[in-house]
Design an enzyme around this catalytic site. Structure first.
Site, PDB file in Angstrom:
ATOM      1  NE  ARG A   1      -2.497  -1.293   3.244  1.00  0.00           N
ATOM      2  CZ  ARG A   1      -3.103  -2.252   3.934  1.00  0.00           C
ATOM      3  NH1 ARG A   1      -4.360  -2.540   3.703  1.00  0.00           N
ATOM      4  NH2 ARG A   1      -2.482  -2.904   4.889  1.00  0.00           N
TER       5      ARG A   1
ATOM      6  CG  ASP B   1       7.412 -25.562   8.872  1.00  0.00           C
ATOM      7  OD1 ASP B   1       8.505 -25.068   9.228  1.00  0.00           O
ATOM      8  OD2 ASP B   1       6.679 -26.181   9.655  1.00  0.00           O
ATOM      9  CG  HIS B   2      11.690 -20.980   8.634  1.00  0.00           C
ATOM     10  ND1 HIS B   2      10.703 -20.729   9.545  1.00  0.00           N
ATOM     11  CD2 HIS B   2      12.853 -20.905   9.320  1.00  0.00           C
ATOM     12  CE1 HIS B   2      11.251 -20.497  10.731  1.00  0.00           C
ATOM     13  NE2 HIS B   2      12.557 -20.599  10.624  1.00  0.00           N
TER      14      HIS B   2
ATOM     15  CG  HIS C   1       8.699 -24.209  13.075  1.00  0.00           C
ATOM     16  ND1 HIS C   1       8.417 -24.049  11.736  1.00  0.00           N
ATOM     17  CD2 HIS C   1       8.757 -22.945  13.579  1.00  0.00           C
ATOM     18  CE1 HIS C   1       8.324 -22.751  11.461  1.00  0.00           C
ATOM     19  NE2 HIS C   1       8.517 -22.071  12.562  1.00  0.00           N
TER      20      HIS C   1
HETATM   21  C1  BG6 Z   1       9.083 -18.544  13.302  1.00  0.00           C
HETATM   22  C2  BG6 Z   1       8.355 -18.064  14.517  1.00  0.00           C
HETATM   23  O1  BG6 Z   1       8.265 -19.368  12.524  1.00  0.00           O
HETATM   24  O2  BG6 Z   1      10.239 -19.272  13.696  1.00  0.00           O
HETATM   25  C3  BG6 Z   1       9.262 -17.226  15.400  1.00  0.00           C
HETATM   26  O3  BG6 Z   1       7.228 -17.290  14.129  1.00  0.00           O
HETATM   27  C4  BG6 Z   1      10.536 -17.971  15.715  1.00  0.00           C
HETATM   28  O4  BG6 Z   1       8.596 -16.854  16.599  1.00  0.00           O
HETATM   29  C5  BG6 Z   1      11.168 -18.520  14.440  1.00  0.00           C
HETATM   30  O5  BG6 Z   1      11.421 -17.079  16.380  1.00  0.00           O
HETATM   31  C6  BG6 Z   1      12.343 -19.416  14.766  1.00  0.00           C
HETATM   32  O6  BG6 Z   1      13.018 -19.721  13.589  1.00  0.00           O
HETATM   33  P1  BG6 Z   1      14.559 -20.078  13.592  1.00  0.00           P
HETATM   34  O7  BG6 Z   1      14.865 -20.412  12.175  1.00  0.00           O
HETATM   35  O8  BG6 Z   1      15.270 -18.862  14.099  1.00  0.00           O
HETATM   36  O9  BG6 Z   1      14.711 -21.233  14.528  1.00  0.00           O
END
Ligand code: BG6
Length: 521
Positions: free
Chosen positions: A69, A207-208, A270
């Site tokens: 925006r 989901d990283h 996670h």
């Molecule tokens: C995210 C959460 O998905 O993962 C955060 O929303 C968290 O709260 C983060 O800090 C942790 O990711 P990583 O890769 O730093 O372990």
């Protein structure tokens, strides 16, 4: 003991496997980022894209269209992104001016209101121009880096503008950030909206954790080695501990965190994903559906949580003032945008049972929290004691079980703890570790970032490391009874822990009553 890599090569004619073994460059395409002025774009998305460019993994002509925006223009977008990349220490763009210029030439910005159909039509017209200018062939990845409340609006807007199809025979895909819903009902509703516009094969729920090198290595450890499989089951394993500890607090995200809490923020995605990868059966191959089918089976095998049992198998807690690296830090209730009497949990510990042939009777203990002693994530697979001790009653008391530990971060690696004889004329023993560490075995100081892996996979059309519709819903189903009990419990049963510690005493008690204890990290 150190583990050294053994090198070798083999040619593979199976296209799926051959594709996995090579670094591949995707088709020319455009990534459209909704929420282009936001934090995720600055901290993760653009630095990861630049990182891919530096490795030669972005297609020629690759373009990014930022949509938001704010009244930015192309120039401002480029400037802001250049600063963002420079802030991310060590990313090549900061030191590689030519690489940055090439990347920046593909950046475009569109000021848009996500609710206006006309703005999606303007976006479509801009994408056509980008295709013509940069040869991106009508291939598009849409990235939703906006608050989740906007997901349906944007998805439906894209649908009305016909943007769910690539242009001129190109493809279109969508990446959806977590949180995917806030409970089972909202996740199902969101899935319905997504599926009314995109096909499942176009949908990439991110989901990283699945993009982390160490998490993928769990699959390699389990399925590229013979020695583990015969013991990876209830006959040999006593229990599994999964810890994802963070030392940071809520990092300025009080508004979001108040709504989410630790179960939605960390467990639904996670931690349950890590559990699935430890517990799943071998898929027939590494194709997306084969892997995801096996993960879904694990989620469905998790014993449903009975409301009456919750006090015996789950702990929720919130951090109070304490310290981090010797400096005082406030309690959760003192954080910005947090209610002074908030009962949102910032820590949880659970015992889950996987009721299937392999895992019957083996508890999986999961814990995660903010403001713990340090950032440390690991999976520890703890073996049973030997059936008979030859070395006398004192030895029995001294002996510790074998443990395979997967260190997800930091100090990434794997170790195996076993008993060894203490040198000397007496027969005494002590546990020792056989250790593999990425740094010393592969000489790697920095592993590729999870977002680099996942952005590249999506552009390549590989969905193995993304979650499928039924998987997300099954994960919400596992936690549903806990979420509804805790959402309605207020202060009842909420424990507290001092910031900078390993969590509340109640979490220790959860394992103690089973005759076990958390590993000291
Ligand atoms: C995210 C959460 O998905 O993962 C955060 O929303 C968290 O709260 C983060 O800090 C942790 O990711 P990583 O890769 O730093 O372990």
């Amino acid at each position: 003991m150190k583990v050294s890599p053994v090198t070798g090569s083999a040619s593979d004619t199976n296209p799926l496997r051959a594709g996995l073994r090579r670094e591949r460059v995707p088709d020319p395409c455009t990534m459209i980022i909704f929420g282009a002025t936001g934090d995720l774009t600055r901290r993760k998305l653009v630095p990861s894209l630049v990182g891919l460019g530096a490795k030669g993994l972005l297609p020629g002509g690759f373009a990014v269209v930022g949509v938001s925006r704010s009244s930015w223009n192309d120039e401002r977008f480029r400037r802001e992104m250049r600063d963002a990349v420079a802030e991310e220490e060590g990313t090549p763009a900061a030191s590689n001016a030519a690489g940055w210029e090439e990347f920046a030439a593909g950046l475009r910005y569109l000021q848009g209101d996500f609710t206006r159909d006309e703005d999606y039509r303007r976006l479509a017209a801009l994408l056509d121009r980008v295709d013509a200018d940069r040869g991106t062939g009508g291939n598009r990845v849409f990235y939703l880096a906006v608050p989740p409340s906007l997901y349906p609006t944007i998805i439906e807007g894209l649908g009305r503008a016909g943007l769910q199809r690539g242009a001129g025979g190109g493809w279109a895909r969508i990446i959806i950030e977590k949180p995917f819903g806030r409970d089972l009902a909202t996740a199902c509703a969101l899935n319905q909206v997504v599926m009314s516009v995109f096909r499942e094969a176009q949908t990439y729920r991110i989901d990283h954790y699945l993009g982390k090198e160490t998490v993928q290595n769990l699959l390699v450890l389990r399925f590229a080695n013979t020695f583990l499989e015969p013991t990876w089951n209830r006959h040999y394993i006593d229990h599994v501990q999964i810890t994802v500890a963070e030392d940071i607090g809520i990092a300025g995200r009080g508004g979001y965190y108040e709504e989410a809490g630790v179960l939605r923020d960390m467990f639904q995605n996670h931690l349950l994903q890590l559990l699935c990868l430890v517990a799943m059966e071998a898929p027939v191959d590494f194709a997306a559906d084969a892997v995801r089918d096996e993960k879904v089976k694990v989620l469905r095998a998790i014993r449903p949580i009975e409301t009456a049992e919750i006090p015996h198998l789950a702990v929720r807690a919130q951090y109070q003032a304490g310290s981090r690296a010797g400096r005082p830090v406030p309690g959760y209730r003192e954080e910005d945008e947090v209610a002074p009497a908030s009962t949102t949990p910032t820590f949880a510990a659970l015992r889950l049972m996987v009721d299937n042939w392999r895992w019957e009777g083996v508890p999986f203990y999961l814990r995660s929290g903010k403001r713990m002693t340090k950032k440390d994530s690991e999976i520890a697979v703890v073996y049973r004691a030997v059936p008979h001790v030859l070395f006398g009653p004192e030895a029995r008391a001294e002996m510790v079980p074998n443990v395979i530990t997967l260190r997800i971060q930091p100090d990434e690696g794997i170790s195996l703890k076993f008993e060894a004889k203490l040198p000397g004329l007496a027969l005494r023993m002590r546990p020792v570790n056989m250790d593999f560490s990425y740094g010393s075995s592969f000489g790697l100081l920095e592993l590729p970032s999870a977002y680099e892996r996942l952005l590249l996979d999506c552009m390549l059309g590989e969905a193995t490391l993304f979650t499928r519709r039924d998987e997300v819903e099954a994960a919400w189903s596992v936690l549903a009874p806990l979420l509804s009990a805790w959402d309605g419990a207020g202060q009842d049963g909420l424990a507290f822990y001092e910031a900078g510690t390993w969590g509340p005493a109640e979490a220790d008690a959860l394992l103690q009553k089973d005759g076990r204890r958390w590993r000291r990290l």
